[in-house]
Design a protein around this motif. Sequence first.
Motif, PDB file in Angstrom:
ATOM      1  N   SER A  79       0.812  -1.217   0.000  1.00 34.34           N
ATOM      2  CA  SER A  79       0.000   0.000   0.000  1.00 34.34           C
ATOM      3  C   SER A  79       0.844   1.265   0.000  1.00 34.34           C
ATOM      4  CB  SER A  79      -0.924   0.013   1.221  1.00 34.34           C
ATOM      5  OG  SER A  79      -1.819  -1.061   1.153  1.00 34.34           O
ATOM      6  N   VAL A  80       2.156   1.089   0.099  1.00 34.98           N
ATOM      7  CA  VAL A  80       3.069   2.222   0.124  1.00 34.98           C
ATOM      8  C   VAL A  80       3.778   2.309  -1.222  1.00 34.98           C
ATOM      9  CG1 VAL A  80       5.052   3.263   1.281  1.00 34.98           C
ATOM     10  CG2 VAL A  80       3.430   1.909   2.595  1.00 34.98           C
ATOM     11  N   THR A  81       3.782   3.518  -1.797  1.00 31.87           N
ATOM     12  CA  THR A  81       4.497   3.736  -3.044  1.00 31.87           C
ATOM     13  C   THR A  81       5.463   4.890  -2.863  1.00 31.87           C
ATOM     14  OG1 THR A  81       2.768   5.219  -3.855  1.00 31.87           O
ATOM     15  CG2 THR A  81       2.594   2.905  -4.488  1.00 31.87           C
ATOM     16  N   GLY A  82       6.477   4.904  -3.688  1.00 31.57           N
ATOM     17  CA  GLY A  82       7.409   6.027  -3.680  1.00 31.57           C
ATOM     18  C   GLY A  82       8.193   6.194  -2.401  1.00 31.57           C
ATOM     19  N   LEU A  83       8.569   5.104  -1.747  1.00 33.13           N
ATOM     20  CA  LEU A  83       9.381   5.216  -0.536  1.00 33.13           C
ATOM     21  C   LEU A  83      10.751   5.772  -0.914  1.00 33.13           C
ATOM     22  CD1 LEU A  83       9.713   4.599   2.522  1.00 33.13           C
ATOM     23  CD2 LEU A  83      10.670   2.410   1.840  1.00 33.13           C
ATOM     24  N   THR A  84      11.111   6.889  -0.289  1.00 37.24           N
ATOM     25  CA  THR A  84      12.402   7.530  -0.535  1.00 37.24           C
ATOM     26  C   THR A  84      13.105   7.705   0.792  1.00 37.24           C
ATOM     27  OG1 THR A  84      11.428   8.739  -2.386  1.00 37.24           O
ATOM     28  CG2 THR A  84      13.543   9.515  -1.568  1.00 37.24           C
TER      29      THR A  84
ATOM     30  N   THR B 153      10.273   9.709   2.977  1.00 37.58           N
ATOM     31  CA  THR B 153       8.999  10.107   2.393  1.00 37.58           C
ATOM     32  C   THR B 153       8.359   8.913   1.715  1.00 37.58           C
ATOM     33  OG1 THR B 153      10.023  10.790   0.306  1.00 37.58           O
ATOM     34  CG2 THR B 153       9.715  12.498   1.978  1.00 37.58           C
ATOM     35  N   ALA B 154       7.033   8.916   1.675  1.00 39.60           N
ATOM     36  CA  ALA B 154       6.292   7.836   1.030  1.00 39.60           C
ATOM     37  C   ALA B 154       4.867   8.293   0.784  1.00 39.60           C
ATOM     38  CB  ALA B 154       6.293   6.593   1.910  1.00 39.60           C
ATOM     39  N   THR B 155       4.173   7.540  -0.027  1.00 34.14           N
ATOM     40  CA  THR B 155       2.751   7.747  -0.245  1.00 34.14           C
ATOM     41  C   THR B 155       2.046   6.485   0.221  1.00 34.14           C
ATOM     42  OG1 THR B 155       3.213   9.138  -2.160  1.00 34.14           O
ATOM     43  CG2 THR B 155       0.978   8.289  -1.945  1.00 34.14           C
ATOM     44  N   VAL B 156       1.149   6.642   1.183  1.00 35.18           N
ATOM     45  CA  VAL B 156       0.367   5.515   1.707  1.00 35.18           C
ATOM     46  C   VAL B 156      -1.072   5.744   1.276  1.00 35.18           C
ATOM     47  CG1 VAL B 156      -0.327   4.220   3.754  1.00 35.18           C
ATOM     48  CG2 VAL B 156       1.905   5.349   3.705  1.00 35.18           C
ATOM     49  N   GLY B 157      -1.516   4.931   0.314  1.00 35.17           N
ATOM     50  CA  GLY B 157      -2.832   5.173  -0.260  1.00 35.17           C
ATOM     51  C   GLY B 157      -2.820   6.525  -0.935  1.00 35.17           C
TER      52      GLY B 157
ATOM     53  N   VAL C 126       3.314  11.109   3.196  1.00 34.46           N
ATOM     54  CA  VAL C 126       3.932  11.039   4.520  1.00 34.46           C
ATOM     55  C   VAL C 126       5.363  11.535   4.415  1.00 34.46           C
ATOM     56  CG1 VAL C 126       4.675   9.505   6.386  1.00 34.46           C
ATOM     57  CG2 VAL C 126       2.514   9.070   5.205  1.00 34.46           C
ATOM     58  N   GLN C 127       5.745  12.356   5.383  1.00 31.33           N
ATOM     59  CA  GLN C 127       7.121  12.829   5.465  1.00 31.33           C
ATOM     60  C   GLN C 127       7.573  12.675   6.910  1.00 31.33           C
ATOM     61  OE1 GLN C 127       8.127  16.522   3.494  1.00 31.33           O
ATOM     62  NE2 GLN C 127       9.462  17.075   5.196  1.00 31.33           N
TER      63      GLN C 127
ATOM     64  N   HIS D 278      -0.724   6.109   8.727  1.00 29.25           N
ATOM     65  CA  HIS D 278       0.126   6.236   7.545  1.00 29.25           C
ATOM     66  C   HIS D 278       1.599   6.375   7.917  1.00 29.25           C
ATOM     67  CE1 HIS D 278      -3.960   7.796   6.749  1.00 29.25           C
ATOM     68  NE2 HIS D 278      -3.890   6.843   5.844  1.00 29.25           N
ATOM     69  N   VAL D 279       1.878   7.100   8.987  1.00 31.97           N
ATOM     70  CA  VAL D 279       3.248   7.212   9.477  1.00 31.97           C
ATOM     71  C   VAL D 279       3.727   5.858   9.983  1.00 31.97           C
ATOM     72  CG1 VAL D 279       4.680   8.223  11.314  1.00 31.97           C
ATOM     73  CG2 VAL D 279       3.127   9.681   9.985  1.00 31.97           C
ATOM     74  N   LEU D 280       2.898   5.161  10.742  1.00 32.53           N
ATOM     75  CA  LEU D 280       3.280   3.834  11.243  1.00 32.53           C
ATOM     76  C   LEU D 280       3.518   2.854  10.095  1.00 32.53           C
ATOM     77  CD1 LEU D 280       0.839   3.576  14.274  1.00 32.53           C
ATOM     78  CD2 LEU D 280       3.336   3.777  14.374  1.00 32.53           C
ATOM     79  N   THR D 281       2.680   2.908   9.077  1.00 32.05           N
ATOM     80  CA  THR D 281       2.858   2.033   7.909  1.00 32.05           C
ATOM     81  C   THR D 281       4.204   2.312   7.249  1.00 32.05           C
ATOM     82  OG1 THR D 281       0.473   1.936   7.540  1.00 32.05           O
ATOM     83  CG2 THR D 281       1.882   1.371   5.683  1.00 32.05           C
ATOM     84  N   THR D 282       4.541   3.590   7.108  1.00 31.20           N
ATOM     85  CA  THR D 282       5.821   3.962   6.509  1.00 31.20           C
ATOM     86  C   THR D 282       6.981   3.476   7.373  1.00 31.20           C
ATOM     87  OG1 THR D 282       4.764   5.895   5.515  1.00 31.20           O
ATOM     88  CG2 THR D 282       7.169   5.909   5.625  1.00 31.20           C
ATOM     89  N   LEU D 283       6.842   3.584   8.691  1.00 27.35           N
ATOM     90  CA  LEU D 283       7.902   3.091   9.580  1.00 27.35           C
ATOM     91  C   LEU D 283       8.081   1.580   9.461  1.00 27.35           C
ATOM     92  CD1 LEU D 283       7.299   5.244  12.786  1.00 27.35           C
ATOM     93  CD2 LEU D 283       9.259   5.366  11.229  1.00 27.35           C
ATOM     94  N   TYR D 284       6.984   0.841   9.336  1.00 30.77           N
ATOM     95  CA  TYR D 284       7.105  -0.610   9.160  1.00 30.77           C
ATOM     96  C   TYR D 284       7.804  -0.950   7.844  1.00 30.77           C
ATOM     97  CZ  TYR D 284       4.397  -2.104  13.204  1.00 30.77           C
ATOM     98  OH  TYR D 284       3.972  -2.351  14.483  1.00 30.77           O
TER      99      TYR D 284
END
Length: 176
Positions: free
Chosen positions: A41-46, A53-57, A61-62, A128-134
């Motif tokens: 569900s996360v795209t563009g993880l940088t 940074t990432a996009t969750v749905g 998220v930054q 969304h932040v937690l998803t990015t952290l995972y």
Amino acid sequence: MIAEFGATAWGHAWLRTAEPTRVTRPNPLLPRARKLSRDDSVTGLTIVPGLLTATVGAHQVQITVPHWPAETLTLVATLLADLPPAAPGDLPDTLATTLHRAGVEIAPPPDSLLTQCACRDRRPHCLHVLTTLYLLVQAVDERPALAVELRGPVITGPADADWVPLGEVSVAGFYG
């Protein structure tokens, strides 16, 4: 059984950012955040020094990560220079243990992260932040050097003199 998140000492340190051990009650967002990170569900993880940074749905998220102080960066650079050659991006768990014993936090405390998300949840660590952290934890498990790169620009000295970028090799000259 192999851990899905935090399989390495490096990833485990970052897992504690999403799942701090000093909590008074469980966070009900954690199971859903783990599921979203597994379900692509996360795209563009940088990941760059100090910023994730990432996009969750549909949510941007930054996460701003504090750099290590200069003396810590110097210590890490020294320890990295003393390591035997390894696969690109790989770091031994023993280095994480050495840093921990020296009082160096691989991952910062959760409250030191500056987070931004466009969702309506006003908690600093929304779904969304937690998803990015995972997702970061999984990336760090796969490539532990990300844990070091994220905390600041560590200069490890000159590159291996025998290493040549593939793009600089002349095919005609190489094969004669």
